[in-house]
Design a protein around this motif. Structure first.
Motif, PDB file in Angstrom:
ATOM      1  N   TYR A 230      23.328  17.434  -0.568  1.00 30.79           N
ATOM      2  CA  TYR A 230      24.493  18.107   0.011  1.00 30.79           C
ATOM      3  C   TYR A 230      25.776  17.714  -0.728  1.00 30.79           C
ATOM      4  O   TYR A 230      26.588  18.565  -1.076  1.00 30.79           O
ATOM      5  N   PHE A 231      25.963  16.420  -0.952  1.00 33.85           N
ATOM      6  CA  PHE A 231      27.181  15.969  -1.620  1.00 33.85           C
ATOM      7  C   PHE A 231      27.268  16.479  -3.054  1.00 33.85           C
ATOM      8  O   PHE A 231      28.323  16.924  -3.508  1.00 33.85           O
ATOM      9  N   VAL A 232      26.177  16.418  -3.784  1.00 37.69           N
ATOM     10  CA  VAL A 232      26.187  16.872  -5.180  1.00 37.69           C
ATOM     11  C   VAL A 232      26.489  18.368  -5.256  1.00 37.69           C
ATOM     12  O   VAL A 232      27.324  18.801  -6.055  1.00 37.69           O
ATOM     13  N   THR A 233      25.830  19.164  -4.426  1.00 36.09           N
ATOM     14  CA  THR A 233      26.085  20.607  -4.464  1.00 36.09           C
ATOM     15  C   THR A 233      27.482  20.947  -3.970  1.00 36.09           C
ATOM     16  O   THR A 233      28.123  21.862  -4.495  1.00 36.09           O
ATOM     17  N   SER A 234      27.974  20.222  -2.989  1.00 37.00           N
ATOM     18  CA  SER A 234      29.315  20.502  -2.471  1.00 37.00           C
ATOM     19  C   SER A 234      30.383  20.201  -3.519  1.00 37.00           C
ATOM     20  O   SER A 234      31.297  21.004  -3.740  1.00 37.00           O
ATOM     21  N   ILE A 235      30.264  19.074  -4.172  1.00 36.73           N
ATOM     22  CA  ILE A 235      31.240  18.717  -5.206  1.00 36.73           C
ATOM     23  C   ILE A 235      31.114  19.664  -6.399  1.00 36.73           C
ATOM     24  O   ILE A 235      32.114  20.117  -6.966  1.00 36.73           O
ATOM     25  N   GLY A 236      29.887  19.997  -6.785  1.00 34.58           N
ATOM     26  CA  GLY A 236      29.682  20.936  -7.888  1.00 34.58           C
ATOM     27  C   GLY A 236      30.268  22.302  -7.585  1.00 34.58           C
ATOM     28  O   GLY A 236      30.894  22.930  -8.442  1.00 34.58           O
ATOM     29  N   LEU A 237      30.098  22.759  -6.354  1.00 31.64           N
ATOM     30  CA  LEU A 237      30.650  24.053  -5.966  1.00 31.64           C
ATOM     31  C   LEU A 237      32.173  24.026  -5.981  1.00 31.64           C
ATOM     32  O   LEU A 237      32.808  25.014  -6.366  1.00 31.64           O
ATOM     33  N   THR A 238      32.752  22.909  -5.597  1.00 28.75           N
ATOM     34  CA  THR A 238      34.215  22.788  -5.605  1.00 28.75           C
ATOM     35  C   THR A 238      34.755  22.926  -7.021  1.00 28.75           C
ATOM     36  O   THR A 238      35.710  23.681  -7.265  1.00 28.75           O
ATOM     37  N   PHE A 239      34.155  22.206  -7.973  1.00 29.08           N
ATOM     38  CA  PHE A 239      34.617  22.293  -9.360  1.00 29.08           C
ATOM     39  C   PHE A 239      34.334  23.666  -9.964  1.00 29.08           C
ATOM     40  O   PHE A 239      35.153  24.214 -10.693  1.00 29.08           O
ATOM     41  N   PHE A 240      33.165  24.232  -9.641  1.00 30.54           N
ATOM     42  CA  PHE A 240      32.819  25.547 -10.170  1.00 30.54           C
ATOM     43  C   PHE A 240      33.771  26.612  -9.628  1.00 30.54           C
ATOM     44  O   PHE A 240      34.217  27.493 -10.362  1.00 30.54           O
TER      45      PHE A 240
ATOM     46  N   SER B 149      36.874  26.241  -8.597  1.00 31.61           N
ATOM     47  CA  SER B 149      38.220  26.126  -9.178  1.00 31.61           C
ATOM     48  C   SER B 149      38.264  26.728 -10.580  1.00 31.61           C
ATOM     49  O   SER B 149      39.238  27.385 -10.950  1.00 31.61           O
ATOM     50  N   SER B 150      37.222  26.528 -11.378  1.00 34.35           N
ATOM     51  CA  SER B 150      37.214  27.143 -12.715  1.00 34.35           C
ATOM     52  C   SER B 150      36.978  28.644 -12.634  1.00 34.35           C
ATOM     53  O   SER B 150      37.483  29.410 -13.447  1.00 34.35           O
ATOM     54  N   LEU B 151      36.215  29.074 -11.632  1.00 34.88           N
ATOM     55  CA  LEU B 151      35.944  30.495 -11.473  1.00 34.88           C
ATOM     56  C   LEU B 151      37.189  31.255 -11.012  1.00 34.88           C
ATOM     57  O   LEU B 151      37.414  32.390 -11.415  1.00 34.88           O
ATOM     58  N   LEU B 152      38.011  30.626 -10.185  1.00 29.45           N
ATOM     59  CA  LEU B 152      39.230  31.284  -9.709  1.00 29.45           C
ATOM     60  C   LEU B 152      40.238  31.508 -10.827  1.00 29.45           C
ATOM     61  O   LEU B 152      41.096  32.382 -10.723  1.00 29.45           O
ATOM     62  N   LYS B 153      40.150  30.728 -11.897  1.00 32.46           N
ATOM     63  CA  LYS B 153      41.044  30.940 -13.035  1.00 32.46           C
ATOM     64  C   LYS B 153      40.650  32.193 -13.817  1.00 32.46           C
ATOM     65  O   LYS B 153      41.497  32.847 -14.409  1.00 32.46           O
ATOM     66  N   LYS B 154      39.347  32.518 -13.799  1.00 33.87           N
ATOM     67  CA  LYS B 154      38.867  33.675 -14.544  1.00 33.87           C
ATOM     68  C   LYS B 154      38.907  34.958 -13.713  1.00 33.87           C
ATOM     69  O   LYS B 154      39.256  36.013 -14.218  1.00 33.87           O
ATOM     70  N   ILE B 155      38.510  34.859 -12.437  1.00 33.68           N
ATOM     71  CA  ILE B 155      38.452  36.037 -11.563  1.00 33.68           C
ATOM     72  C   ILE B 155      39.632  35.967 -10.594  1.00 33.68           C
ATOM     73  O   ILE B 155      39.838  34.956  -9.925  1.00 33.68           O
ATOM     74  N   LYS B 156      40.353  37.036 -10.475  1.00 34.06           N
ATOM     75  CA  LYS B 156      41.554  37.046  -9.648  1.00 34.06           C
ATOM     76  C   LYS B 156      41.308  37.593  -8.242  1.00 34.06           C
ATOM     77  O   LYS B 156      42.241  37.921  -7.537  1.00 34.06           O
ATOM     78  N   PHE B 157      40.040  37.713  -7.812  1.00 31.94           N
ATOM     79  CA  PHE B 157      39.725  38.252  -6.493  1.00 31.94           C
ATOM     80  C   PHE B 157      38.946  37.209  -5.678  1.00 31.94           C
ATOM     81  O   PHE B 157      37.715  37.225  -5.661  1.00 31.94           O
TER      82      PHE B 157
END
Length: 132
Positions: free
Chosen positions: A66-76, A78-86
């Motif tokens: 749970y912790f690994v996937t939660s932290i990974g999703l958080t970082f992913f 944040s980088s995804l929001l820079k590319k996709i504006k929706f």
């Protein structure tokens, strides 16, 4: 001065109630000690059993996952929001993925255990759970 008699009787009743509660508490404590005294060996056997260790390892593995996937999703994300504006589309896709994973987990659990899962009708689901 009239109230002093009332106060004395109330104090005596309160003291008597405290003594009765202590006596009952002592009886309960003695009964509890008798019941627990013989269970020490059984408790030690349960703690040292393999099933206890396997349950602990399984729980720790699930927490770690749970912790690994939660932290990974958080970082992913944040980088995804820079590319996709929706951002709402990201949340919608994430919800659909979780819905399908939950569906497949329920099916695989039914196949593994052979037990049918409880299913709610949509009417009662929306009426009781959907309100929350």
């Amino acid at each position: 001065m009239v109230h002093s008699g009332l106060l004395d009787s109330t104090t005596r009743k309160g003291g008597r109630m405290v003594r009765q509660a202590r006596a009952r508490g002592n009886k309960v404590a003695k009964r509890f000690k008798k019941e627990v005294r013989g269970r020490g060996k059984e408790f030690k056997q349960n703690i040292t059993s393999d099933s206890m260790y396997s349950a602990a390892v399984r729980t720790l593995a699930l927490i770690g996952f749970y912790f690994v996937t939660s932290i990974g999703l958080t970082f992913f994300q944040s980088s995804l929001l820079k590319k996709i504006k929706f951002p709402m589309s990201i949340v919608s896709v994430h919800f659909l993925i979780k819905l399908f994973l939950a569906y497949f987990a329920r099916i695989s659990y039914e196949i593994y255990t052979g037990q049918h899962r409880v299913n709610l009708e949509w009417k009662s689901f929306l009426g009781r759970v959907g309100v929350v």
